[in-house]
Design a protein around this motif. Structure first.
Motif, mmCIF file in Angstrom:
data_model
loop_
_atom_site.group_PDB
_atom_site.id
_atom_site.type_symbol
_atom_site.label_atom_id
_atom_site.label_comp_id
_atom_site.label_asym_id
_atom_site.label_seq_id
_atom_site.Cartn_x
_atom_site.Cartn_y
_atom_site.Cartn_z
ATOM 1 N N TRP A 36 6.086 -9.792 -3.849
ATOM 2 C CA TRP A 36 6.139 -9.503 -2.411
ATOM 3 C C TRP A 36 5.247 -10.495 -1.668
ATOM 4 O O TRP A 36 4.185 -10.886 -2.148
ATOM 5 N N SER A 37 5.664 -10.887 -0.477
ATOM 6 C CA SER A 37 4.852 -11.773 0.356
ATOM 7 C C SER A 37 5.138 -11.480 1.824
ATOM 8 O O SER A 37 6.176 -10.912 2.176
ATOM 9 N N ILE A 38 4.196 -11.879 2.675
ATOM 10 C CA ILE A 38 4.341 -11.699 4.121
ATOM 11 C C ILE A 38 5.007 -12.942 4.704
ATOM 12 O O ILE A 38 4.504 -14.057 4.549
ATOM 13 N N VAL A 39 6.130 -12.736 5.385
ATOM 14 C CA VAL A 39 6.850 -13.836 6.030
ATOM 15 C C VAL A 39 6.336 -14.060 7.445
ATOM 16 O O VAL A 39 6.097 -15.188 7.863
ATOM 17 N N SER A 40 6.179 -12.974 8.192
ATOM 18 C CA SER A 40 5.655 -13.068 9.557
ATOM 19 C C SER A 40 4.934 -11.777 9.889
ATOM 20 O O SER A 40 5.147 -10.741 9.253
ATOM 21 N N LYS A 41 4.093 -11.837 10.932
ATOM 22 C CA LYS A 41 3.264 -10.685 11.295
ATOM 23 C C LYS A 41 2.877 -10.815 12.763
ATOM 24 O O LYS A 41 3.017 -11.899 13.367
ATOM 25 N N PRO A 42 2.372 -9.742 13.387
ATOM 26 C CA PRO A 42 1.906 -9.834 14.776
ATOM 27 C C PRO A 42 0.769 -10.837 14.906
ATOM 28 O O PRO A 42 -0.016 -11.038 13.971
ATOM 29 N N ALA A 43 0.659 -11.446 16.080
ATOM 30 C CA ALA A 43 -0.372 -12.468 16.295
ATOM 31 C C ALA A 43 -1.774 -11.921 16.074
ATOM 32 O O ALA A 43 -2.678 -12.654 15.641
ATOM 33 N N ALA A 44 -1.971 -10.634 16.342
ATOM 34 C CA ALA A 44 -3.310 -10.056 16.219
ATOM 35 C C ALA A 44 -3.665 -9.656 14.793
ATOM 36 O O ALA A 44 -4.813 -9.299 14.516
ATOM 37 N N SER A 45 -2.710 -9.712 13.884
ATOM 38 C CA SER A 45 -2.971 -9.277 12.508
ATOM 39 C C SER A 45 -3.748 -10.319 11.727
ATOM 40 O O SER A 45 -3.497 -11.522 11.833
ATOM 41 N N GLN A 46 -4.688 -9.820 10.911
ATOM 42 C CA GLN A 46 -5.483 -10.679 10.042
ATOM 43 C C GLN A 46 -5.057 -10.563 8.577
ATOM 44 O O GLN A 46 -5.728 -11.087 7.687
ATOM 45 N N LEU A 47 -3.955 -9.908 8.324
ATOM 46 C CA LEU A 47 -3.533 -9.686 6.941
ATOM 47 C C LEU A 47 -2.989 -10.966 6.311
ATOM 48 O O LEU A 47 -2.496 -11.857 7.000
ATOM 49 N N SER A 48 -3.081 -11.017 4.988
ATOM 50 C CA SER A 48 -2.511 -12.112 4.206
ATOM 51 C C SER A 48 -1.826 -11.504 2.986
ATOM 52 O O SER A 48 -1.864 -10.290 2.771
ATOM 53 N N ASP A 49 -1.208 -12.345 2.166
ATOM 54 C CA ASP A 49 -0.564 -11.843 0.948
ATOM 55 C C ASP A 49 -1.557 -11.098 0.067
ATOM 56 O O ASP A 49 -1.182 -10.170 -0.660
ATOM 57 N N ALA A 50 -2.821 -11.482 0.142
ATOM 58 C CA ALA A 50 -3.847 -10.809 -0.656
ATOM 59 C C ALA A 50 -4.073 -9.370 -0.208
ATOM 60 O O ALA A 50 -4.671 -8.577 -0.940
ATOM 61 N N SER A 51 -3.591 -9.035 0.990
ATOM 62 C CA SER A 51 -3.743 -7.668 1.513
ATOM 63 C C SER A 51 -2.723 -6.705 0.929
ATOM 64 O O SER A 51 -2.846 -5.490 1.101
ATOM 65 N N LEU A 52 -1.723 -7.228 0.226
ATOM 66 C CA LEU A 52 -0.676 -6.391 -0.341
ATOM 67 C C LEU A 52 -1.146 -5.790 -1.658
ATOM 68 O O LEU A 52 -1.616 -6.505 -2.548
ATOM 69 N N GLN A 53 -1.013 -4.488 -1.775
ATOM 70 C CA GLN A 53 -1.346 -3.799 -3.024
ATOM 71 C C GLN A 53 -0.127 -3.783 -3.940
ATOM 72 O O GLN A 53 0.991 -3.510 -3.498
ATOM 73 N N ASP A 54 -0.346 -4.080 -5.223
ATOM 74 C CA ASP A 54 0.734 -4.091 -6.217
ATOM 75 C C ASP A 54 1.851 -5.050 -5.814
ATOM 76 O O ASP A 54 3.042 -4.730 -5.911
ATOM 77 N N ALA A 55 1.468 -6.231 -5.370
ATOM 78 C CA ALA A 55 2.442 -7.195 -4.871
ATOM 79 C C ALA A 55 3.376 -7.719 -5.960
ATOM 80 O O ALA A 55 4.397 -8.333 -5.652
ATOM 81 N N ASN A 56 3.045 -7.481 -7.232
ATOM 82 C CA ASN A 56 3.908 -7.918 -8.329
ATOM 83 C C ASN A 56 4.651 -6.754 -8.970
ATOM 84 O O ASN A 56 5.121 -6.853 -10.105
ATOM 85 N N GLN A 57 4.755 -5.653 -8.239
ATOM 86 C CA GLN A 57 5.470 -4.479 -8.729
ATOM 87 C C GLN A 57 6.691 -4.201 -7.845
ATOM 88 O O GLN A 57 6.800 -4.718 -6.733
ATOM 89 N N ALA A 58 7.591 -3.362 -8.332
ATOM 90 C CA ALA A 58 8.771 -3.003 -7.544
ATOM 91 C C ALA A 58 8.365 -2.316 -6.248
ATOM 92 O O ALA A 58 8.993 -2.504 -5.201
ATOM 93 N N LYS A 59 7.316 -1.503 -6.315
ATOM 94 C CA LYS A 59 6.808 -0.818 -5.127
ATOM 95 C C LYS A 59 5.427 -1.367 -4.787
ATOM 96 O O LYS A 59 4.548 -1.401 -5.647
#
Length: 211
Positions: A36-59
């Motif tokens: 899973w990865s982030i393609v786009s986000k609101p301008a005010a968001s500070q999130l990155s791909d590292a913010s995703l939990q279990d990014a290598n899982q189905a969920k």
């Protein structure tokens, strides 16, 4: 790849991403892997791909940090081929318009009271609005709030209601949380014509807009 259905959330809720409907028709050469990865986000968001939990899982999951639309991509691979799919997560700031106030119209009170809130972009079912003009004994009671929108420090509330007990009326109310507060009301007959319209700054009470 199947990144699941688009989501609507209220800011503060956790977004749960579900790519478990992804499948490999021939089940080879390897079990599916997920990314899973982030393609786009609101301008005010500070999130990155590292913010995703279990990014290598189905969920996977993440907690949005700003209102707006997040687009996330799921890439699946069986070791020989890859496929991707996107999912949109729409995040709404919670909105609450409430209070009670009055102003004077030709020496008589016009009163407004309401408690309207939203969740995941929709109006809460228990939201309500009441309006009363003392001079004409005009009594409007909402039977349903249809929408609430905000521009600056003003909210516009639309709904349906009864007028002195008669059903079929619609209304548009504006509420301004300012110095002073103000409100206005437009009431429509069942045939769509305007029955009554007036607005003014309050002389008593308090109207509050939280978002």
């Amino acid at each position: 790849a199947d990144a699941g259905a688009d989501l609507n959330l209220t800011l503060g809720q956790t977004a749960t991403l579900d790519g478990s409907a992804s499948y490999d028709p021939d089940l080879k050469p390897q079990p599916l892997s997920y990314a899973w990865s982030i393609v786009s986000k609101p301008a005010a968001s500070q999130l990155s791909d590292a913010s995703l939990q279990d990014a290598n899982q189905a969920k996977a999951s993440f907690v949005p940090d700003a209102a707006g639309v997040y687009v996330l991509s799921l890439t699946v691979s069986d070791g020989a081929a890859t496929a991707s799919d996107n999912v949109a997560v729409s995040v709404f700031a919670p909105l609450h318009v409430y209070g009670g106030a009055y102003f004077l119209h030709n020496g008589y009170q016009e009163k407004l009271s309401l408690d309207v809130s939203t969740s995941s972009g929709g109006v809460q079912a228990d939201s309500w609005l009441k309006y009363y003009y003392v001079r004409t004994r005009m009594n409007l009671v909402s039977t349903g709030i249809l929408s609430v929108t905000v521009a600056g420090n003003s909210a516009t509330v639309t709904g349906e209601g009864t007028l002195n007990g008669a059903a079929g009326y619609r209304f548009v109310a504006t509420v301004t949380d300012g110095s002073p507060d103000a409100f206005g009301i437009t009431i429509y007959r069942p045939d769509g014509s305007v029955y009554y319209q007036y607005s003014g700054s309050i002389v008593g009470g308090d109207l509050i807009l939280q978002q």
